[in-house]
Design an enzyme around this catalytic site. Structure first.
Site, PDB file in Angstrom:
ATOM      1  N   HIS A 188       4.523  -5.306 -11.211  1.00  0.00           N
ATOM      2  CA  HIS A 188       3.455  -4.971 -10.279  1.00  0.00           C
ATOM      3  C   HIS A 188       3.935  -5.031  -8.822  1.00  0.00           C
ATOM      4  CE1 HIS A 188      -0.496  -5.453  -8.226  1.00  0.00           C
ATOM      5  NE2 HIS A 188      -1.000  -4.836  -9.288  1.00  0.00           N
ATOM      6  N   ASP A 215       2.800 -10.536  -3.878  1.00  0.00           N
ATOM      7  CA  ASP A 215       2.555 -10.014  -5.220  1.00  0.00           C
ATOM      8  C   ASP A 215       3.387 -10.793  -6.240  1.00  0.00           C
ATOM      9  OD1 ASP A 215       2.221  -7.794  -7.411  1.00  0.00           O
ATOM     10  OD2 ASP A 215       0.984  -7.139  -5.741  1.00  0.00           O
ATOM     11  N   SER A 272      -4.998  -1.713  -6.761  1.00  0.00           N
ATOM     12  CA  SER A 272      -3.676  -2.260  -6.435  1.00  0.00           C
ATOM     13  C   SER A 272      -2.737  -1.172  -5.944  1.00  0.00           C
ATOM     14  CB  SER A 272      -3.052  -2.915  -7.674  1.00  0.00           C
ATOM     15  OG  SER A 272      -3.511  -4.219  -7.877  1.00  0.00           O
TER      16      SER A 272
END
Length: 777
Positions: A199, A137, A548
């Site tokens: 994220h 990520d 996600s």
């Protein structure tokens, strides 16, 4: 650009003299066969002799290949070299961006009717283990308490990875919990494993974060935040930046992670909808294939481009593909109209408007600018420059959505610049995501609720007024789960293209499962200045929605299962998750989409993940039976993609010496057979091009419980479709652990395009459910 091996040149050729062209980055993929090692070295040597620093990544640990700056002519030449499977441009992929685990536990209680007496508590799974989840990520924020190593023992001896050191990230930032951190700077403006985006930290803590009490986003979603399997270790691979995730970095991370010794790989990223599934040019599919061969389960998000059919991505059969679902927590921002009507809106805002509806509500022509370039439709949709500043100032603006042009936040920014003091945004999509609008009073509503507000604004005799209240958390919200608007859907419809036909003929039930992906609270970098409120400290937790967020829920569950069953293969873990999934909501009714229709396997695969609780053990998940998808199944799948046996032996490191492709005609061993894909030993069943005549599909199940047991079959079939299972009882006794059965589909009448049902095996304790779709397409 792949050529069959019998057409490849047999000797090394010098690179051609190229015309002046700008160099792009290409990925050269050479499979995993040891026999390709010499070809790999020769290609690299020849390239380095001709060009200065052309190679960005060299893949040599788990599979062979490289990424390099090449002209198109050079790329085409390399594609013809011995040992090369494919050459393709480096693609740019995108990110698919607490109470969720409580909700899953509650749902499992409802599903199994053990809620009042269940002994299992999810916190019992928190003991430190040697299971390693690799997260690819945007990096990680190591200071988060979610990644503290308190209570963890030594780093597992199997770990071969590293903690890369940079100016803002030292080896001391890794510990016995966060055991590794890598970054890939060849393509991207980042030079550290540290997450400045948020994220990566969010998804890592969702999968494996420690339990953190009193977690919230400025008081919203207050509770205990925790990952799916807090006892697992984390290895972070930073492959993404602000612009996205380059395929060359993704393959480099796969190459490292497989060698490092991870058990689970979690990727909350992928291509956009409409991207043709193409194994030979898809870095995630390629990397996941080699990871799976080495016993690593790969979990990927299915994408946020729903609700259109055929929008799901990451659908190779060796990937566990995840859709999003909601939980029973709703962030509610009420809109009070001048006639005292209260409309329940969504989204997150910390606004401070009066509770009385005293603010002008502008809609359509009443907010339109005097410019001839824009009409009332533009004003209704709040297109930039279509609104009049003098009218908007001090008012609440009512805006309609317009897909694919301007987002809610873009329209918000435009209205704020004109002096609006609030906004109501009408959008099925935006109302499903619970986005944060911080201090600005904004609420999103779906079209059903939006029509009520529009009607009031158009028909009110006096000046229409309204107010927007700050967001509050509502728990035990019903119905839940629902499949949100944004979650990508299947199937990949059959077309003239053999690749899409292949995916459809065997695996239309994509995504595989759903998991919580709406308004998920998880850890966040503590130096963030984007999502923090003015005058407040940066939040330690933030709320995001998307597949996600769903993906790491499944990664955490996979890690839990692996910890209890260390010898299980990736397909066994995948089967356990799929066959125990739930199809009912917290009202004990069928799960629906957010528009109210009953969810089908195209929406959420086998259903929402659940934690199976039995009355006499503390195991997390006991599936009873599993469907073992073996290497040979994946190799036959490659046959159906059009690969010949020689190329498959080059791609895979474990091809049996006697392997041949199943043939439609015995005389042609390289012509793929559609029925062979339907017969892949997968936990779901798909039959396409069904004309009513008899079609037979075979499956084999393995009993993973101790002792003798007997299962009987239960069939759910739509009207007009006859489904027979032979045998209808499976008796496991002694050493007999595997049994096969056949499903026979027939019809004597016209059927709709897609017909859904399920085959469920029951033994009084376990229910092992496999959905099916029979399609005329």
């Amino acid at each position: 650009m792949r050529l069959e091996p019998d057409r490849l040149r047999t000797q090394q050729m010098p690179f051609p003299q190229c015309k002046a062209q700008s160099n792009g980055v290409y990925i050269v993929y050479m499979g995993a066969a040891a026999t390709s090692k010499n070809n790999h070295n020769l290609l690299l040597t020849s390239l380095l002799e001709r060009k200065r620093n052309p190679v960005l990544h060299n893949y040599q640990n788990s599979f062979l290949g490289f990424a390099a700056h090449l002209t198109e002519e050079e790329a085409n030449d390399i594609a013809r070299r011995p040992g090369v499977v494919s050459v393709f441009r480096d693609p740019l992929l995108k990110l698919h961006t607490t109470r969720s685990w409580d909700f899953l536990q509650y749902q499992t209680g409802l599903e199994t009717n053990f809620r009042s007496s269940a002994k299992y508590n999810i916190s019992s799974s928190n003991a430190a283990s040697d299971i390693i989840i690799g997260v690819m990520d945007t990096g990680i924020w190591p200071e988060s308490k979610s990644f503290s190593d308190e209570g963890f023992g030594p780093i597992p001896s199997k770990w071969k990875g590293t903690c890369m050191q940079t100016k803002d990230f030292t080896t001391a930032n890794c510990n016995r919990k966060l055991i590794g951190a890598r970054y890939y700077k060849a393509r991207g403006a980042f030079h550290s494993p540290r997450d400045h985006h948020g994220h990566g930290t969010h998804v890592a803590s969702t999968a494996a974060g420690n339990i953190i009490h009193k977690a919230s986003y400025y008081g919203l979603a207050m509770g205990s935040a925790r990952g799916g399997f807090p006892g697992s270790r984390i290895a972070s691979y930073r492959i993404c930046g602000v612009t996205g995730c380059w395929g060359s970095n993704i393959l480099a991370a796969f190459d490292d992670a497989i060698e490092d010794g991870v058990d689970v790989l979690s990727l909350s990223l992928g291509a956009s909808a409409g991207h043709k599934p193409d194994f030979q040019k898809d870095p995630i599919a390629i990397g996941a294939f080699h990871a799976t061969e080495k016993g690593i389960i790969v979990v990927c998000s299915g994408g946020n481009d729903g609700p259109s059919t055929g929008s799901v991505v990451n659908i190779a059969p060796w990937i566990l593909t995840v859709a999003a679902s909601s939980i029973d927590r709703h962030f509610q921002a009420d809109i009070i109209l001048g006639d005292k009507t209260v409309i329940r809106g969504g989204g997150i805002n910390f606004g401070e408007l009066q509770r009385s509806p005293v603010y002008p509500l502008l809609y359509g022509n009443s907010a339109k600018s005097n410019s001839r370039d824009y009409d009332e439709t533009d004003a209704r949709k709040c297109k930039p420059d279509s609104l009049d500043k003098d009218k908007v100032k001090g008012s609440i603006v009512l805006c309609e959505d317009e897909e694919g042009v301007y987002s809610a936040k873009k329209k918000l920014e435009g209205a704020k610049k004109l002096g609006a003091i609030g906004m109501v945004f009408v959008s099925d999509d935006a109302s499903a995501t619970a986005s944060s609008y911080q201090l600005f009073p904004m609420a999103t509503v779906n079209w059903n609720e939006g029509k009520k507000i529009i009607s009031y604004a158009k028909n009110e005799r006096n000046i229409p007024t309204a107010t927007i209240l700050p967001t509050v958390s509502v728990i035990q919200y019903k119905p839940a789960p629902v499949v949100p608007h944004f979650s990508a859907r299947g199937p990949s419809y059959a077309t003239k293209d053999i690749l899409k036909a292949t995916f459809h003929n065997g695996l239309t039930l994509q995504p595989d499962v759903a998991a919580p992906g709406v308004a998920i609270l998880a850890s966040w970098p503590d130096n963030d200045s984007i999502v923090k409120l003015a005058g407040k400290n940066s939040p330690l937790f933030y709320i995001l929605s998307g597949t996600s967020m769903a993906c790491p829920h499944v990664s955490g569950l996979a890690a839990m299962i692996k910890s209890q069953n260390p010898n299980w293969s990736p397909s066994a873990i995948k089967s356990a998750i799929m066959t125990t999934a739930s199809q009912t909501n917290n009202m004990k009714k069928p799960t629906t989409t957010d528009l109210g229709s009953i969810a089908t396997p195209y929406d959420f695969g086998s259903g929402e993940i659940s934690i199976s609780i039995s009355s006499n053990d503390s195991n997390l998940l006991q599936p009873g039976l599993i469907y073992e998808t073996k290497t040979i199944d994946h190799l036959q799948f490659l046959c159906n993609l059009g690969y010949n046996v020689a190329t498959i032996k080059q791609i895979s490191s474990i091809v049996p010496p006697t392997f041949t492709c199943h043939a439609t005609h015995a005389s042609d061993a390289n012509v793929p057979n559609d029925d062979s894909i339907s017969n892949m030993n997968y936990p779901s069943i798909a039959v396409s091009k069904f004309d009513g005549s008899e079609r037979r599909v075979t499956r084999t199940v393995t009993n993973v419980e101790d002792g003798d047991t007997s299962y009987t079959v239960d069939i759910e079939a739509p009207s007009g479709l006859m489904v027979k299972v032979v045998p209808n009882r499976l008796n496991f006794s002694g050493r007999r652990k595997e049994m096969s059965y056949e499903v026979i589909f027939t019809s004597d009448g016209e059927l709709s395009d897609d017909n859904f049902g399920a085959i469920t095996w029951c033994n009084g304790k376990n229910r092992v459910r496999s959905p099916f779709v029979v399609s005329s397409k």
